[in-house]
Design a protein around this motif. Structure first.
Motif, PDB file in Angstrom:
ATOM      1  N   THR A  10       0.841  -1.191   0.000  1.00  0.00           N
ATOM      2  CA  THR A  10       0.000   0.000   0.000  1.00  0.00           C
ATOM      3  C   THR A  10       0.882   1.249   0.000  1.00  0.00           C
ATOM      4  OG1 THR A  10      -0.068   0.254   2.400  1.00  0.00           O
ATOM      5  CG2 THR A  10      -1.673  -1.258   1.410  1.00  0.00           C
ATOM      6  N   LYS A  11       0.278   2.403  -0.252  1.00  0.00           N
ATOM      7  CA  LYS A  11       1.057   3.640  -0.244  1.00  0.00           C
ATOM      8  C   LYS A  11       1.601   3.936   1.155  1.00  0.00           C
ATOM      9  CE  LYS A  11      -2.849   6.861   0.364  1.00  0.00           C
ATOM     10  NZ  LYS A  11      -3.548   8.021  -0.240  1.00  0.00           N
ATOM     11  N   TRP A  12       0.924   3.446   2.193  1.00  0.00           N
ATOM     12  CA  TRP A  12       1.407   3.660   3.544  1.00  0.00           C
ATOM     13  C   TRP A  12       2.622   2.784   3.838  1.00  0.00           C
ATOM     14  CZ3 TRP A  12      -0.561   7.965   4.669  1.00  0.00           C
ATOM     15  CH2 TRP A  12      -1.864   8.287   4.263  1.00  0.00           C
ATOM     16  N   GLN A  13       2.634   1.570   3.314  1.00  0.00           N
ATOM     17  CA  GLN A  13       3.812   0.724   3.463  1.00  0.00           C
ATOM     18  C   GLN A  13       5.001   1.304   2.697  1.00  0.00           C
ATOM     19  OE1 GLN A  13       1.755  -2.870   2.138  1.00  0.00           O
ATOM     20  NE2 GLN A  13       2.202  -3.827   4.107  1.00  0.00           N
ATOM     21  N   LEU A  14       4.740   1.799   1.487  1.00  0.00           N
ATOM     22  CA  LEU A  14       5.795   2.460   0.718  1.00  0.00           C
ATOM     23  C   LEU A  14       6.348   3.643   1.488  1.00  0.00           C
ATOM     24  CD1 LEU A  14       5.846   3.270  -3.041  1.00  0.00           C
ATOM     25  CD2 LEU A  14       6.304   5.084  -1.400  1.00  0.00           C
ATOM     26  N   ALA A  15       5.456   4.487   2.025  1.00  0.00           N
ATOM     27  CA  ALA A  15       5.890   5.660   2.779  1.00  0.00           C
ATOM     28  C   ALA A  15       6.729   5.265   3.983  1.00  0.00           C
ATOM     29  CB  ALA A  15       4.675   6.471   3.224  1.00  0.00           C
ATOM     30  N   ASN A  16       6.347   4.177   4.650  1.00  0.00           N
ATOM     31  CA  ASN A  16       7.073   3.710   5.823  1.00  0.00           C
ATOM     32  C   ASN A  16       8.477   3.241   5.451  1.00  0.00           C
ATOM     33  OD1 ASN A  16       7.878   2.267   8.221  1.00  0.00           O
ATOM     34  ND2 ASN A  16       5.727   2.139   8.792  1.00  0.00           N
ATOM     35  N   ILE A  17       8.588   2.501   4.354  1.00  0.00           N
ATOM     36  CA  ILE A  17       9.891   2.016   3.901  1.00  0.00           C
ATOM     37  C   ILE A  17      10.808   3.179   3.534  1.00  0.00           C
ATOM     38  CG2 ILE A  17      11.054   0.778   2.019  1.00  0.00           C
ATOM     39  CD1 ILE A  17       8.637  -1.186   2.080  1.00  0.00           C
ATOM     40  N   VAL A  18      10.278   4.131   2.761  1.00  0.00           N
ATOM     41  CA  VAL A  18      11.081   5.285   2.348  1.00  0.00           C
ATOM     42  C   VAL A  18      11.487   6.115   3.554  1.00  0.00           C
ATOM     43  CG1 VAL A  18      11.025   7.449   1.052  1.00  0.00           C
ATOM     44  CG2 VAL A  18      10.115   5.356   0.026  1.00  0.00           C
ATOM     45  N   TRP A  19      10.578   6.292   4.488  1.00  0.00           N
ATOM     46  CA  TRP A  19      10.879   7.067   5.693  1.00  0.00           C
ATOM     47  C   TRP A  19      11.976   6.413   6.526  1.00  0.00           C
ATOM     48  CZ3 TRP A  19       9.682   5.389  10.787  1.00  0.00           C
ATOM     49  CH2 TRP A  19       9.999   6.321  11.769  1.00  0.00           C
ATOM     50  N   ARG A  20      11.927   5.091   6.666  1.00  0.00           N
ATOM     51  CA  ARG A  20      12.926   4.405   7.479  1.00  0.00           C
ATOM     52  C   ARG A  20      14.324   4.495   6.867  1.00  0.00           C
ATOM     53  NH1 ARG A  20      10.907   1.118  11.548  1.00  0.00           N
ATOM     54  NH2 ARG A  20       8.624   1.036  11.606  1.00  0.00           N
ATOM     55  N   LEU A  21      14.404   4.567   5.547  1.00  0.00           N
ATOM     56  CA  LEU A  21      15.709   4.650   4.893  1.00  0.00           C
ATOM     57  C   LEU A  21      16.224   6.082   4.768  1.00  0.00           C
ATOM     58  CD1 LEU A  21      17.461   2.320   3.591  1.00  0.00           C
ATOM     59  CD2 LEU A  21      15.165   1.656   4.245  1.00  0.00           C
ATOM     60  N   SER A  22      15.311   7.035   4.627  1.00  0.00           N
ATOM     61  CA  SER A  22      15.735   8.393   4.292  1.00  0.00           C
ATOM     62  C   SER A  22      15.324   9.458   5.293  1.00  0.00           C
ATOM     63  CB  SER A  22      15.159   8.771   2.921  1.00  0.00           C
ATOM     64  OG  SER A  22      13.745   8.932   3.008  1.00  0.00           O
ATOM     65  N   GLY A  23      14.340   9.137   6.163  1.00  0.00           N
ATOM     66  CA  GLY A  23      13.777  10.168   7.027  1.00  0.00           C
ATOM     67  C   GLY A  23      12.803  11.070   6.308  1.00  0.00           C
ATOM     68  N   LYS A  24      12.480  10.741   5.052  1.00  0.00           N
ATOM     69  CA  LYS A  24      11.596  11.582   4.231  1.00  0.00           C
ATOM     70  C   LYS A  24      10.189  11.003   4.224  1.00  0.00           C
ATOM     71  CE  LYS A  24      10.968  13.113  -0.586  1.00  0.00           C
ATOM     72  NZ  LYS A  24      10.820  14.557  -0.330  1.00  0.00           N
ATOM     73  N   TYR A  25       9.207  11.856   4.507  1.00  0.00           N
ATOM     74  CA  TYR A  25       7.804  11.452   4.392  1.00  0.00           C
ATOM     75  C   TYR A  25       7.389  11.564   2.940  1.00  0.00           C
ATOM     76  CZ  TYR A  25       2.750  12.058   4.390  1.00  0.00           C
ATOM     77  OH  TYR A  25       1.425  11.958   4.099  1.00  0.00           O
ATOM     78  N   HIS A  26       6.782  10.515   2.404  1.00  0.00           N
ATOM     79  CA  HIS A  26       6.467  10.541   0.977  1.00  0.00           C
ATOM     80  C   HIS A  26       5.162   9.795   0.701  1.00  0.00           C
ATOM     81  CE1 HIS A  26       7.228  10.712  -3.329  1.00  0.00           C
ATOM     82  NE2 HIS A  26       6.744   9.490  -3.356  1.00  0.00           N
ATOM     83  N   VAL A  27       4.076  10.532   0.618  1.00  0.00           N
ATOM     84  CA  VAL A  27       2.816  10.021   0.086  1.00  0.00           C
ATOM     85  C   VAL A  27       2.281  11.124  -0.804  1.00  0.00           C
ATOM     86  CG1 VAL A  27       0.459   9.293   0.557  1.00  0.00           C
ATOM     87  CG2 VAL A  27       2.290   8.532   2.044  1.00  0.00           C
ATOM     88  N   SER A  28       2.080  10.820  -2.072  1.00  0.00           N
ATOM     89  CA  SER A  28       1.759  11.887  -3.015  1.00  0.00           C
ATOM     90  C   SER A  28       0.555  11.532  -3.869  1.00  0.00           C
ATOM     91  CB  SER A  28       2.958  12.163  -3.916  1.00  0.00           C
ATOM     92  OG  SER A  28       2.642  13.101  -4.898  1.00  0.00           O
ATOM     93  N   ARG A  29      -0.206  12.558  -4.244  1.00  0.00           N
ATOM     94  CA  ARG A  29      -1.349  12.356  -5.150  1.00  0.00           C
ATOM     95  C   ARG A  29      -0.956  12.560  -6.614  1.00  0.00           C
ATOM     96  NH1 ARG A  29      -3.759  15.337  -0.889  1.00  0.00           N
ATOM     97  NH2 ARG A  29      -5.370  14.151   0.206  1.00  0.00           N
ATOM     98  N   GLY A  30       0.060  13.361  -6.886  1.00  0.00           N
ATOM     99  CA  GLY A  30       0.393  13.696  -8.267  1.00  0.00           C
ATOM    100  C   GLY A  30       1.614  12.953  -8.780  1.00  0.00           C
ATOM    101  N   TRP A  31       1.583  12.534 -10.057  1.00  0.00           N
ATOM    102  CA  TRP A  31       2.694  11.784 -10.622  1.00  0.00           C
ATOM    103  C   TRP A  31       3.974  12.603 -10.606  1.00  0.00           C
ATOM    104  CZ3 TRP A  31       5.313  14.034 -14.546  1.00  0.00           C
ATOM    105  CH2 TRP A  31       4.662  15.004 -15.298  1.00  0.00           C
ATOM    106  N   HIS A  32       3.861  13.921 -10.707  1.00  0.00           N
ATOM    107  CA  HIS A  32       5.044  14.774 -10.775  1.00  0.00           C
ATOM    108  C   HIS A  32       5.685  14.975  -9.410  1.00  0.00           C
ATOM    109  CE1 HIS A  32       1.640  17.278  -9.706  1.00  0.00           C
ATOM    110  NE2 HIS A  32       2.459  18.200  -9.273  1.00  0.00           N
ATOM    111  N   ARG A  33       5.054  14.451  -8.349  1.00  0.00           N
ATOM    112  CA  ARG A  33       5.593  14.628  -7.008  1.00  0.00           C
ATOM    113  C   ARG A  33       5.997  13.299  -6.376  1.00  0.00           C
ATOM    114  NH1 ARG A  33       7.232  19.014  -4.714  1.00  0.00           N
ATOM    115  NH2 ARG A  33       6.319  18.420  -2.716  1.00  0.00           N
ATOM    116  N   LYS A  34       6.069  12.247  -7.144  1.00  0.00           N
ATOM    117  CA  LYS A  34       6.381  10.949  -6.545  1.00  0.00           C
ATOM    118  C   LYS A  34       7.702  10.411  -7.070  1.00  0.00           C
ATOM    119  CE  LYS A  34       3.821   8.081  -9.856  1.00  0.00           C
ATOM    120  NZ  LYS A  34       2.745   7.085 -10.015  1.00  0.00           N
TER     121      LYS A  34
END
Length: 232
Positions: free
Chosen positions: A127-151
């Motif tokens: 899910t997008k929440w699992q993706l966000a969690n993985i990215v956050w754990r590796l980078s410290g960056k929160y990432h859940v986006s609605r637009g293709w240009h922001r993902k």
């Protein structure tokens, strides 16, 4: 005032990946025309492919990815590009297929794979929440986006996923933020997520993760250290 979603990420459970092996070196293979095997690559390395990059792997005798990260549109989408990629991947297989980001049941993805005879031992949708969690754990960056240009791209997520799974070192090849097109065809595919990918990878570098670029240009674009066979 609403509480930022970033504040909730630390309390979300750590995503569980259904992978039996997640140790040792791994090669993450993108589809850019600059793909080469890294120095010191051997049979003990895991192979992670992105979308249709496993076609390039085959040219080097790497025929069965340990992990294939494939965007959901390729499996069930109806665009010209989706049909084209399905035709490229017809009859191929991977040990473990991972699809980000999918909010629905995995059975639909499995049915999509059957339409072009793509095989796998396991399939896992994130899910997008699992993706966000993985990215956050590796980078410290929160990432859940609605637009293709922001993902971030599927390729950048595959890099995050490989390290999150436990592989080290992680060496990436066949990636570029400036070079359009693919190594397996002549289509001039535009790099939609270059800025977001670069920002994310620079954050990962700053945190000291053992992720390296095989290509000198990609190392310069992202700040990733250049791979020169430096095994721990």
């Amino acid at each position: 005032m609403k509480t930022p979603l970033l504040d909730f990420l630390p309390i979300f459970s750590k995503p569980t990946l259904r992978l039996p092996r997640a140790t040792g070196p791994a090669l993450v293979m993108g589809s850019a025309p600059n793909f080469r095997l890294p120095e010191g690559h051997g049979v003990d390395w895991a192979l992670v492919t992105v979308n249709a990059s496993q076609l390039l792997a085959e040219t080097f005798g790497l025929r069965l990815p340990d992990i294939a990260v494939i965007r959901r549109g390729i499996l069930v989408g109806a665009s010209e590009q989706d049909f084209y990629k399905r035709d490229l991947l017809k009859g191929r297989q991977a040990k473990h297929l991972i699809v980000p980001v999918w909010p629905d049941v995995e059975d639909k993805l499995k049915a999509g794979c059957r339409t072009f005879n793509y095989g796998f031992d396991t399939l896992q949708a994130l899910t997008k929440w699992q993706l966000a969690n993985i990215v956050w754990r590796l980078s410290g960056k929160y990432h859940v986006s609605r637009g293709w240009h922001r993902k971030i791209s599927t390729g950048a997520f595959a890099i995050m996923l490989t390290r999150f799974a436990g592989f080290a070192p992680v060496v990436v090849s066949g990636f570029s933020l400036s070079q359009a097109g693919h190594g397996y065809d002549t289509r001039n595919a535009f790099r939609y997520h270059a800025d977001e990918d670069a920002d994310l990878l620079r954050l990962v570098v700053s945190r000291g993760e053992p992720i390296y670029a095989e290509d000198r240009d990609f190392a310069a674009e992202t700040g990733l250290p250049l791979w020169q066979g430096q095994m721990p």
